[in-house]
Design an enzyme around this catalytic site. Structure first.
Site, short mmCIF file in Angstrom:
data_model
loop_
_atom_site.label_atom_id
_atom_site.label_comp_id
_atom_site.label_asym_id
_atom_site.label_seq_id
_atom_site.Cartn_x
_atom_site.Cartn_y
_atom_site.Cartn_z
N HIS A 1 -6.61 51.42 4.42
CA HIS A 1 -7.60 52.27 3.74
C HIS A 1 -8.48 52.99 4.75
CE1 HIS A 1 -10.81 48.84 3.12
NE2 HIS A 1 -10.95 49.41 4.28
N ASN B 1 -5.19 47.16 5.18
CA ASN B 1 -4.20 47.76 4.27
C ASN B 1 -4.09 49.28 4.45
OD1 ASN B 1 -6.54 48.69 3.12
ND2 ASN B 1 -6.27 47.70 1.15
N GLU C 1 -8.27 53.19 -1.21
CA GLU C 1 -7.28 52.13 -1.15
C GLU C 1 -5.87 52.71 -1.30
OE1 GLU C 1 -8.35 49.46 -0.13
OE2 GLU C 1 -10.06 48.63 -1.23
N ASP D 1 -19.19 56.09 2.48
CA ASP D 1 -19.11 55.33 1.23
C ASP D 1 -20.34 54.47 0.98
OD1 ASP D 1 -18.53 53.58 3.29
OD2 ASP D 1 -16.42 53.38 2.77
#
Ligand code: PGA
Length: 245
Positions: A138, A136, A143, A67
């Site tokens: 990811h 979370n 996400e 990313d």
């Protein structure tokens, strides 16, 4: 999913680096998927030290990063291109032209995403993908709620992800609001995945990965559908979770 228990962050980094070095030595033209963030810096420093001491060569290696922030050029110290050069590429003998990081500063970012996805497939895919995990769940910047079929795409970063990454910036306001990320579908095409999990703050994520359902609300859960995943987690992340049945 196979899990290897490490004592602490240093131990996890060493085990992971040894694992990668062995793969690079036996497959000199390996295509690696690489990650940024706090978790892999220890791996990269081990790889650099080994390259200096033992001469493990990366001349035939190709790398694809997961990313990049939208709006940052590769010369921005907060960009992931800069991170990779600084932590790894500038200190080993990998050919820079064979290192690929999504571009966050392209005029047409959608075209850039499609090109990145095509490039990975044109090079016959990733052999070994290194992954971290967000609190979370990811993976990359995918996400919760991201489709398991997703390819390289632009994402809006959640507030919690921007907060977690604000430590690298002068203020939360400076953290970009968007990023380009390989999709979950892209990640799942990798032939092998190495997932690193360290620290108490990741304990809930590891627990959810082990005990929860495979569901798009927790992106990392997709890894349970992959045939070849190795997790290296340290004691702080494992806590009292029974990881071996
Ligand atoms: P970290 O990030 O390595 O900085 O904890 C991992 C991730 O968010 O994927």
């Amino acid at each position: 999913m196979k899990i290897i228990e490490a004592n602490d962050y240093q131990d996890m980094s060493k085990i992971a680096a040894d694992y990668i070095m062995k793969k690079v030595s036996t497959s000199p033209n390996i295509k690696l998927g690489l990650a940024t963030g706090g978790t892999p810096t220890g791996i990269y420093s081990n790889l650099v030290a080994d390259h200096r001491e033992n001469g493990t060569t990366y001349r035939g290696v190709t790398s694809f990063n997961l990313d990049e922030y939208v709006g940052l050029s590769g010369t921005d110290p907060n960009s992931y291109r800069y991170y990779m050069d600084h932590h790894l590429f500038d200190h080993i003998d990998i050919q820079k032209e064979n290192t690929f990081v999504p571009r966050g500063d392209m005029d047409n970012i959608q075209d850039g995403c499609a090109q990145y996805e095509n490039l990975i497939q044109k090079r016959n895919g990733i052999d070994l993908q290194i992954l971290g995990i967000g609190e979370n769940g990811h993976i990359g910047f995918n996400e919760p709620g991201t489709s398991f079929e997703s390819k390289t795409h632009v994402v809006q970063l959640t507030h919690s992800t921007r907060e977690a990454n604000a430590r690298y910036f002068n203020s939360l306001e400076e953290v970009p609001t968007e990023a380009v990320t390989m999709g979950i579908g892209s990640i799942m095409k990798s032939r092998e995945i190495l997932l690193l999990i360290s620290g108490e703050q990741k304990r809930e994520a590891l627990k959810k990965l082990f005990t929860g359902d495979v569901d798009e609300s927790f992106p990392a859960s997709v890894l349970k559908n992959h045939p070849y995943v190795t997790i290296i987690a340290d004691k702080a992340a494992i806590g009292d979770l029974k990881v071996h049945s």
